[in-house]
Write a protein that holds these residues in place. Structure first.
Motif, PDB file in Angstrom:
ATOM      1  N   PHE A   3       5.317   1.276   2.561  1.00  0.00           N
ATOM      2  CA  PHE A   3       4.867   1.473   1.185  1.00  0.00           C
ATOM      3  C   PHE A   3       3.343   1.373   1.053  1.00  0.00           C
ATOM      4  CE2 PHE A   3       9.256  -0.120   0.743  1.00  0.00           C
ATOM      5  CZ  PHE A   3       9.799   0.920   0.001  1.00  0.00           C
ATOM      6  N   ARG A   4       2.714   0.502   1.815  1.00  0.00           N
ATOM      7  CA  ARG A   4       1.271   0.263   1.676  1.00  0.00           C
ATOM      8  C   ARG A   4       0.435   0.885   2.796  1.00  0.00           C
ATOM      9  NH1 ARG A   4       1.012  -6.065   1.225  1.00  0.00           N
ATOM     10  NH2 ARG A   4       2.693  -5.848   2.764  1.00  0.00           N
ATOM     11  N   GLY A   5       1.083   1.431   3.823  1.00  0.00           N
ATOM     12  CA  GLY A   5       0.355   2.002   4.935  1.00  0.00           C
ATOM     13  C   GLY A   5      -0.135   0.927   5.896  1.00  0.00           C
ATOM     14  N   ILE A   6      -1.262   1.182   6.568  1.00  0.00           N
ATOM     15  CA  ILE A   6      -1.819   0.220   7.517  1.00  0.00           C
ATOM     16  C   ILE A   6      -2.451  -0.926   6.741  1.00  0.00           C
ATOM     17  CG2 ILE A   6      -3.487  -0.153   9.364  1.00  0.00           C
ATOM     18  CD1 ILE A   6      -1.158   1.541  10.207  1.00  0.00           C
ATOM     19  N   LEU A   7      -1.980  -2.137   7.032  1.00  0.00           N
ATOM     20  CA  LEU A   7      -2.550  -3.308   6.370  1.00  0.00           C
ATOM     21  C   LEU A   7      -3.944  -3.602   6.934  1.00  0.00           C
ATOM     22  CD1 LEU A   7       0.591  -5.656   6.197  1.00  0.00           C
ATOM     23  CD2 LEU A   7      -0.162  -3.883   4.600  1.00  0.00           C
ATOM     24  N   GLU A   8      -4.852  -4.064   6.086  1.00  0.00           N
ATOM     25  CA  GLU A   8      -6.257  -4.218   6.468  1.00  0.00           C
ATOM     26  C   GLU A   8      -6.519  -5.409   7.380  1.00  0.00           C
ATOM     27  OE1 GLU A   8      -8.634  -2.108   6.009  1.00  0.00           O
ATOM     28  OE2 GLU A   8      -7.248  -0.763   4.977  1.00  0.00           O
ATOM     29  N   ASN A   9      -5.656  -6.392   7.353  1.00  0.00           N
ATOM     30  CA  ASN A   9      -5.882  -7.591   8.165  1.00  0.00           C
ATOM     31  C   ASN A   9      -5.164  -7.466   9.512  1.00  0.00           C
ATOM     32  OD1 ASN A   9      -7.360  -8.865   6.102  1.00  0.00           O
ATOM     33  ND2 ASN A   9      -5.463  -9.597   5.129  1.00  0.00           N
ATOM     34  N   THR A  10      -5.861  -7.832  10.562  1.00  0.00           N
ATOM     35  CA  THR A  10      -5.238  -7.841  11.893  1.00  0.00           C
ATOM     36  C   THR A  10      -4.475  -9.140  12.080  1.00  0.00           C
ATOM     37  OG1 THR A  10      -7.239  -8.799  12.883  1.00  0.00           O
ATOM     38  CG2 THR A  10      -7.059  -6.416  12.858  1.00  0.00           C
ATOM     39  N   VAL A  11      -3.516  -9.122  12.985  1.00  0.00           N
ATOM     40  CA  VAL A  11      -2.662 -10.287  13.243  1.00  0.00           C
ATOM     41  C   VAL A  11      -3.016 -10.853  14.609  1.00  0.00           C
ATOM     42  CG1 VAL A  11      -0.289 -11.124  13.408  1.00  0.00           C
ATOM     43  CG2 VAL A  11      -0.846  -9.249  11.842  1.00  0.00           C
TER      44      VAL A  11
ATOM     45  N   GLN B 298       8.460  -2.544   7.902  1.00  0.00           N
ATOM     46  CA  GLN B 298       7.191  -2.845   8.586  1.00  0.00           C
ATOM     47  C   GLN B 298       7.360  -2.723  10.101  1.00  0.00           C
ATOM     48  OE1 GLN B 298       6.222  -6.791   7.096  1.00  0.00           O
ATOM     49  NE2 GLN B 298       4.952  -5.933   5.446  1.00  0.00           N
ATOM     50  N   LYS B 299       6.248  -2.321  10.763  1.00  0.00           N
ATOM     51  CA  LYS B 299       6.266  -2.169  12.221  1.00  0.00           C
ATOM     52  C   LYS B 299       4.909  -2.575  12.792  1.00  0.00           C
ATOM     53  CE  LYS B 299       7.042   1.189  15.935  1.00  0.00           C
ATOM     54  NZ  LYS B 299       7.356   2.592  16.274  1.00  0.00           N
ATOM     55  N   PRO B 300       4.889  -3.407  13.847  1.00  0.00           N
ATOM     56  CA  PRO B 300       3.618  -3.845  14.424  1.00  0.00           C
ATOM     57  C   PRO B 300       3.163  -2.903  15.554  1.00  0.00           C
ATOM     58  CG  PRO B 300       5.384  -5.123  15.377  1.00  0.00           C
ATOM     59  CD  PRO B 300       6.032  -4.175  14.389  1.00  0.00           C
ATOM     60  N   TYR B 301       1.846  -2.741  15.675  1.00  0.00           N
ATOM     61  CA  TYR B 301       1.241  -1.990  16.790  1.00  0.00           C
ATOM     62  C   TYR B 301       0.247  -2.918  17.483  1.00  0.00           C
ATOM     63  CZ  TYR B 301       3.277   2.198  14.750  1.00  0.00           C
ATOM     64  OH  TYR B 301       4.161   3.137  14.268  1.00  0.00           O
ATOM     65  N   LEU B 302       0.430  -3.092  18.792  1.00  0.00           N
ATOM     66  CA  LEU B 302      -0.363  -4.063  19.545  1.00  0.00           C
ATOM     67  C   LEU B 302      -1.549  -3.393  20.233  1.00  0.00           C
ATOM     68  CD1 LEU B 302       2.536  -6.135  21.150  1.00  0.00           C
ATOM     69  CD2 LEU B 302       1.295  -6.593  19.033  1.00  0.00           C
TER      70      LEU B 302
END
Length: 279
Positions: free
Chosen positions: A47-55, A67-71
């Motif tokens: 819904f929001r696209g790429i979130l601005e904060n990195t994890v 949601q899906k994470p990219y490392l």
């Protein structure tokens, strides 16, 4: 009969519980993800696209399906690429460049949006070739060897600026290999041979000049010696000449006396062998 029904009911309940636990475990597992050491994650939300904060590192929660994470690997990694570039004097040079790069962590969402996970393979070879060609074109072929530190510094400075435009940090840039085409290598070899021949010819000329000077000095010395003898003879007069003739006659007489083949001297031959010839 009642016991059988109770057992069947118990089994059904147990199966339902097991299924529920399995579904719950799968749901929990799908809602967790782990970021290992040396990695950072960028989270994509439907819904929001790429979130601005990195994890950062550790285990984190996400909303399954949504949601899906990219490392990203944020450790410094080496890259090598080659370039065939033309010099200022139109010679072709083959160069190999090595760079140590890493992504700018705070800009990982932007990198993912614009370049994806394989950002370095997409960017570094192209900007590396661009910078090498631009820098090499400023120098003649021989200057690339004599001014190699200056060339490397220019390549490093220019490449760091270009990589910064793509949010990539370069920790090191170095030219690891530099070679010329066969035509230029042959020309360099011929030039070296010509220089050696020129040095040899120069040595031959210098040697001949020294020999010429030595001959002049020797001739001047002999002329001076002859002049001194002539002056001494004139100063001594005819007495010196007579003395030399007497000494020569004595030597001749002694030689004849030692010879067994001479028994007597013919009449008219004085023992002084012409001593009176001048009287």
């Amino acid at each position: 009969m009642a016991n059988n029904q109770a057992a069947i009911k118990f089994l059904n309940n147990a199966a339902s519980l097991a299924v529920g636990l399995g579904i719950g475990a799968a749901a929990v597992n799908s809602s967790l993800y782990t970021v290992d050491g040396g990695q950072r994650a960028v989270l994509f939300d439907r819904f929001r696209g790429i979130l601005e904060n990195t994890v950062g590192e550790g285990t984190h929660f996400l909303i399954p399906v949504l949601q899906k994470p990219y490392l990203f690997d944020i450790r410094t990694r080496p890259h090598h690429f080659t370039s065939m570039s033309g010099t200022k004097d139109l010679q072709m040079v083959h160069l190999t460049l090595r760079v140590l790069s890493r992504p700018e962590v705070s800009r990982l969402p932007t990198i993912f949006k614009t370049l994806g996970l394989e950002y370095d393979d997409k960017v570094l070879p192209s900007i590396g070739n661009e910078v090498l060609k631009a820098v090499v074109a400023q120098f003649n072929a021989d200057q690339l060897l004599t001014e190699r530190p200056h060339v490397s510094a220019l390549v490093r400075e220019s490449l760091i600026k270009r990589a910064n435009d793509f949010n990539i940090v370069l920790d090191d840039v170095a030219i690891t290999h530099l070679s010329y085409g066969p035509e230029f290598s042959k020309a360099v070899e011929q030039k070296q041979v010509a220089q050696q021949e020129a040095e040899r010819s120069k040595f031959v000329v210098m040697k001949a000049e020294q020999e010429k000077r030595a001959a002049v000095v020797r001739a001047e010395g002999e002329s001076e010696a002859a002049k001194l003898i002539s002056d001494a003879t004139l100063a001594a007069g005819m007495g010196l000449i007579e003395l030399r003739r007497i000494e020569a006659s004595r030597e001749n007489a002694a030689t004849l006396a030692r010879s067994g083949n001479v028994v007597y001297l013919p009449k008219g031959n004085d023992m002084l062998l012409g001593l009176n010839a001048g009287h």
